[in-house]
Design a protein around this motif. Structure first.
Motif, PDB file in Angstrom:
ATOM      1  N   GLY A  24      10.908   1.182  43.972  1.00  0.00           N
ATOM      2  CA  GLY A  24      10.370   2.384  44.597  1.00  0.00           C
ATOM      3  C   GLY A  24       8.869   2.282  44.762  1.00  0.00           C
ATOM      4  O   GLY A  24       8.227   1.386  44.209  1.00  0.00           O
ATOM      5  N   VAL A  25       8.332   3.217  45.546  1.00  0.00           N
ATOM      6  CA  VAL A  25       6.887   3.309  45.745  1.00  0.00           C
ATOM      7  C   VAL A  25       6.461   4.761  45.617  1.00  0.00           C
ATOM      8  O   VAL A  25       7.244   5.674  45.840  1.00  0.00           O
ATOM      9  CB  VAL A  25       6.430   2.756  47.121  1.00  0.00           C
ATOM     10  CG1 VAL A  25       6.739   1.282  47.252  1.00  0.00           C
ATOM     11  CG2 VAL A  25       7.047   3.541  48.249  1.00  0.00           C
ATOM     12  N   GLY A  47       1.349   2.474  44.457  1.00  0.00           N
ATOM     13  CA  GLY A  47       1.909   1.336  43.755  1.00  0.00           C
ATOM     14  C   GLY A  47       3.416   1.321  43.760  1.00  0.00           C
ATOM     15  O   GLY A  47       4.071   2.155  44.381  1.00  0.00           O
ATOM     16  N   THR A  48       3.947   0.327  43.044  1.00  0.00           N
ATOM     17  CA  THR A  48       5.395   0.136  42.962  1.00  0.00           C
ATOM     18  C   THR A  48       5.900   0.584  41.593  1.00  0.00           C
ATOM     19  O   THR A  48       5.193   0.475  40.588  1.00  0.00           O
ATOM     20  CB  THR A  48       5.755  -1.346  43.171  1.00  0.00           C
ATOM     21  OG1 THR A  48       5.047  -2.150  42.222  1.00  0.00           O
ATOM     22  CG2 THR A  48       5.396  -1.799  44.585  1.00  0.00           C
ATOM     23  N   VAL A  49       7.142   1.087  41.587  1.00  0.00           N
ATOM     24  CA  VAL A  49       7.788   1.506  40.341  1.00  0.00           C
ATOM     25  C   VAL A  49       9.147   0.834  40.236  1.00  0.00           C
ATOM     26  O   VAL A  49       9.821   0.621  41.241  1.00  0.00           O
ATOM     27  CB  VAL A  49       7.937   3.048  40.241  1.00  0.00           C
ATOM     28  CG1 VAL A  49       6.580   3.722  40.156  1.00  0.00           C
ATOM     29  CG2 VAL A  49       8.755   3.618  41.382  1.00  0.00           C
ATOM     30  N   SER A  50       9.521   0.501  39.005  1.00  0.00           N
ATOM     31  CA  SER A  50      10.802  -0.141  38.755  1.00  0.00           C
ATOM     32  C   SER A  50      11.090  -0.094  37.264  1.00  0.00           C
ATOM     33  O   SER A  50      10.169  -0.139  36.443  1.00  0.00           O
ATOM     34  CB  SER A  50      10.767  -1.598  39.225  1.00  0.00           C
ATOM     35  OG  SER A  50      11.934  -2.287  38.818  1.00  0.00           O
ATOM     36  N   GLU A  58       1.828  16.578  41.386  1.00  0.00           N
ATOM     37  CA  GLU A  58       3.003  16.610  42.254  1.00  0.00           C
ATOM     38  C   GLU A  58       3.228  15.197  42.762  1.00  0.00           C
ATOM     39  O   GLU A  58       2.376  14.637  43.447  1.00  0.00           O
ATOM     40  CB  GLU A  58       2.772  17.573  43.416  1.00  0.00           C
ATOM     41  CG  GLU A  58       2.454  18.984  42.950  1.00  0.00           C
ATOM     42  CD  GLU A  58       1.853  19.856  44.038  1.00  0.00           C
ATOM     43  OE1 GLU A  58       1.795  19.417  45.214  1.00  0.00           O
ATOM     44  OE2 GLU A  58       1.430  20.973  43.711  1.00  0.00           O
ATOM     45  N   ILE A  59       4.369  14.628  42.406  1.00  0.00           N
ATOM     46  CA  ILE A  59       4.649  13.222  42.680  1.00  0.00           C
ATOM     47  C   ILE A  59       5.833  13.117  43.640  1.00  0.00           C
ATOM     48  O   ILE A  59       6.862  13.764  43.430  1.00  0.00           O
ATOM     49  CB  ILE A  59       5.011  12.457  41.383  1.00  0.00           C
ATOM     50  CG1 ILE A  59       4.008  12.741  40.265  1.00  0.00           C
ATOM     51  CG2 ILE A  59       5.192  10.973  41.654  1.00  0.00           C
ATOM     52  CD1 ILE A  59       2.622  12.260  40.506  1.00  0.00           C
ATOM     53  N   VAL A  60       5.701  12.270  44.669  1.00  0.00           N
ATOM     54  CA  VAL A  60       6.802  11.972  45.583  1.00  0.00           C
ATOM     55  C   VAL A  60       7.028  10.464  45.546  1.00  0.00           C
ATOM     56  O   VAL A  60       6.101   9.695  45.779  1.00  0.00           O
ATOM     57  CB  VAL A  60       6.506  12.426  47.030  1.00  0.00           C
ATOM     58  CG1 VAL A  60       7.692  12.123  47.928  1.00  0.00           C
ATOM     59  CG2 VAL A  60       6.161  13.918  47.073  1.00  0.00           C
ATOM     60  N   LEU A  61       8.268  10.077  45.227  1.00  0.00           N
ATOM     61  CA  LEU A  61       8.652   8.666  45.194  1.00  0.00           C
ATOM     62  C   LEU A  61       9.671   8.386  46.286  1.00  0.00           C
ATOM     63  O   LEU A  61      10.514   9.233  46.581  1.00  0.00           O
ATOM     64  CB  LEU A  61       9.295   8.300  43.857  1.00  0.00           C
ATOM     65  CG  LEU A  61       8.486   8.500  42.582  1.00  0.00           C
ATOM     66  CD1 LEU A  61       9.321   8.095  41.370  1.00  0.00           C
ATOM     67  CD2 LEU A  61       7.195   7.721  42.626  1.00  0.00           C
ATOM     68  N   VAL A  62       9.601   7.194  46.866  1.00  0.00           N
ATOM     69  CA  VAL A  62      10.618   6.703  47.782  1.00  0.00           C
ATOM     70  C   VAL A  62      11.289   5.528  47.088  1.00  0.00           C
ATOM     71  O   VAL A  62      10.608   4.633  46.575  1.00  0.00           O
ATOM     72  CB  VAL A  62      10.025   6.238  49.127  1.00  0.00           C
ATOM     73  CG1 VAL A  62      11.126   5.723  50.043  1.00  0.00           C
ATOM     74  CG2 VAL A  62       9.251   7.346  49.790  1.00  0.00           C
TER      75      VAL A  62
END
Length: 134
Positions: free
Chosen positions: A33-34, A69-72, A105-109
């Motif tokens: 995700g990002v 950044g990237t999340v995983s 407030e966080i939005v992840l894709v």
């Protein structure tokens, strides 16, 4: 962004920005995700600045002006920029101990068709991104 999944969540005062994002990623089992958007404020920011081995701690009232950044579940890599009451801005590598002031407030894709993994890179000496198709 076919098949992408979007998540939006809010953090509250005194939450740890990095720790709560990592907890959300673990809870939702996000493998790739990002950060699409993030706004909010901090009372403390702990950052690793460019080419520095140690962390710097900043205390005061800061606006989050950028988080990317990237999340995983296999490892996240996030950078943040914050500005103080005079608009002075600083940024670096996001780590734990960045404390929310009023909100974030966080939005992840999320991309379900791939995984982001981390492997030691012989050139950089760091765990770097490896994209794996599922």
């Amino acid at each position: 962004m076919e098949n992408a999944i979007f998540y939006t969540f809010r953090l509250k005062p005194d939450d740890d920005l990095f720790a709560r994002i990592e907890a959300f990623v673990a809870e939702k089992q996000i493998e790739a995700g990002v950060v699409l958007s993030a706004v909010g404020s901090l009372t403390q920011a702990t950052l690793r600045l460019a080419n520095q081995p140690d962390y710097d701690v900043f205390r005061g009232h800061f606006e989050i002006v950028s988080l990317t950044g990237t999340v995983s579940t296999y490892g996240s890599h996030l950078h943040i920029s914050i500005s103080d009451e005079r608009g002075r801005t600083i940024g670096g590598h996001l780590v734990e101990k960045c404390l929310i002031y009023t909100t974030a407030e966080i939005v992840l894709v999320v991309f379900p068709q791939i995984m982001y993994k981390r492997e030691l890179c012989e050139f950089s000496g760091y765990e770097e991104l490896v994209v794996v198709e599922k």
